[in-house]
Scaffold this motif. Structure first.
Motif, short mmCIF file in Angstrom:
data_model
loop_
_atom_site.label_atom_id
_atom_site.label_comp_id
_atom_site.label_asym_id
_atom_site.label_seq_id
_atom_site.Cartn_x
_atom_site.Cartn_y
_atom_site.Cartn_z
N GLY A 20 76.46 -9.76 15.13
CA GLY A 20 76.44 -10.49 13.87
C GLY A 20 77.65 -11.35 13.59
N GLU A 21 78.82 -10.93 14.02
CA GLU A 21 80.07 -11.58 13.63
C GLU A 21 80.86 -12.16 14.80
N GLY A 22 80.37 -11.99 16.03
CA GLY A 22 81.14 -12.40 17.20
C GLY A 22 80.66 -13.71 17.81
N SER A 23 81.51 -14.24 18.68
CA SER A 23 81.19 -15.46 19.41
C SER A 23 81.62 -15.33 20.87
N ILE A 24 80.82 -15.90 21.75
CA ILE A 24 81.15 -16.01 23.17
C ILE A 24 81.30 -17.50 23.45
N VAL A 25 82.48 -17.88 23.93
CA VAL A 25 82.76 -19.30 24.16
C VAL A 25 83.14 -19.50 25.63
N ILE A 26 82.45 -20.41 26.29
CA ILE A 26 82.78 -20.79 27.66
C ILE A 26 83.13 -22.27 27.64
N THR A 27 84.33 -22.59 28.10
CA THR A 27 84.75 -23.99 28.14
C THR A 27 85.01 -24.41 29.57
N ASN A 28 84.84 -25.70 29.80
CA ASN A 28 85.11 -26.27 31.11
C ASN A 28 86.12 -27.40 30.91
N THR A 29 87.34 -27.13 31.28
CA THR A 29 88.41 -28.11 31.13
C THR A 29 88.89 -28.53 32.51
N ARG A 30 88.61 -29.78 32.85
CA ARG A 30 89.03 -30.32 34.14
C ARG A 30 88.56 -29.46 35.32
N GLY A 31 87.36 -28.94 35.21
CA GLY A 31 86.79 -28.16 36.30
C GLY A 31 87.13 -26.68 36.28
N TYR A 32 87.91 -26.23 35.32
CA TYR A 32 88.28 -24.82 35.22
C TYR A 32 87.50 -24.18 34.06
N LEU A 33 86.75 -23.14 34.38
CA LEU A 33 86.01 -22.42 33.35
C LEU A 33 86.90 -21.39 32.67
N ALA A 34 86.77 -21.29 31.37
CA ALA A 34 87.52 -20.30 30.61
C ALA A 34 86.55 -19.58 29.67
N LEU A 35 86.73 -18.29 29.53
CA LEU A 35 85.89 -17.46 28.67
C LEU A 35 86.73 -16.95 27.52
N LYS A 36 86.15 -17.00 26.32
CA LYS A 36 86.82 -16.43 25.15
C LYS A 36 85.79 -15.67 24.34
N VAL A 37 86.18 -14.49 23.87
CA VAL A 37 85.36 -13.66 23.00
C VAL A 37 86.12 -13.54 21.68
N VAL A 38 85.42 -13.82 20.58
CA VAL A 38 86.06 -13.85 19.26
C VAL A 38 85.20 -13.08 18.28
N ILE A 39 85.83 -12.34 17.39
CA ILE A 39 85.13 -11.72 16.27
C ILE A 39 85.87 -12.09 15.00
N VAL A 40 85.12 -12.48 13.97
CA VAL A 40 85.69 -12.94 12.71
C VAL A 40 84.99 -12.22 11.57
N ASN A 41 85.77 -11.78 10.58
CA ASN A 41 85.22 -11.13 9.40
C ASN A 41 86.23 -11.26 8.28
N THR A 42 85.79 -11.11 7.05
CA THR A 42 86.72 -11.17 5.93
C THR A 42 87.46 -9.84 5.73
N ASP A 43 87.06 -8.81 6.43
CA ASP A 43 87.69 -7.50 6.31
C ASP A 43 88.59 -7.24 7.52
N LEU A 44 89.89 -7.32 7.31
CA LEU A 44 90.85 -7.11 8.41
C LEU A 44 90.69 -5.72 9.02
N ASN A 45 90.40 -4.71 8.20
CA ASN A 45 90.27 -3.34 8.72
C ASN A 45 89.15 -3.22 9.74
N ILE A 46 88.02 -3.89 9.50
CA ILE A 46 86.90 -3.78 10.45
C ILE A 46 87.21 -4.53 11.74
N VAL A 47 87.92 -5.64 11.64
CA VAL A 47 88.30 -6.38 12.85
C VAL A 47 89.31 -5.57 13.65
#
Length: 107
Positions: A20-47
């Motif tokens: 529900g609150e997360g994101s999976i991001v794959i970027t391709n910069t100059r031929g190099y793939l990078a993976l990032k996993v992010v979770i965002v919420n308004t409640d710092l305790n749950i994050v």
């Protein structure tokens, strides 16, 4: 055995939170793939709970938007590349909404 059951329950909870609150991001910069996993919420305790359950990750709080007076600040945790893949592998069994995205990212 109860520790393993607790761990599975925590991971299942975290997977639901990530669906529900997360994101999976794959970027391709100059031929190099990078993976990032992010979770965002308004409640710092749950994050922070999520971060502690899956291990590592930077966690910080920020304003939701410039000029968003009255909006709650956002809590963000993120992982990159190998650590991001590890988080997805931990959660994969329990993911529903982001399962296909996780499969692509893990490969």
């Amino acid at each position: 055995m109860s520790g393993q059951i607790l761990d599975e329950k925590v991971l299942a909870y975290c997977a639901g939170l990530f669906d529900g609150e997360g994101s999976i991001v794959i970027t391709n910069t100059r031929g190099y793939l990078a993976l990032k996993v992010v979770i965002v919420n308004t409640d710092l305790n749950i994050v922070e709970f999520f971060r502690d359950a899956v291990g590592g990750g930077g966690c910080y709080s920020m304003r939701s938007r410039v000029g968003s007076l009255g909006k709650k600040p956002l809590a963000v945790a993120q992982w990159g590349n190998a650590k991001a893949a590890r988080v997805l592998m931990l959660l994969r069994t329990f993911l529903r909404i982001k399962a296909a995205e996780a499969d692509v990212a893990i490969k």
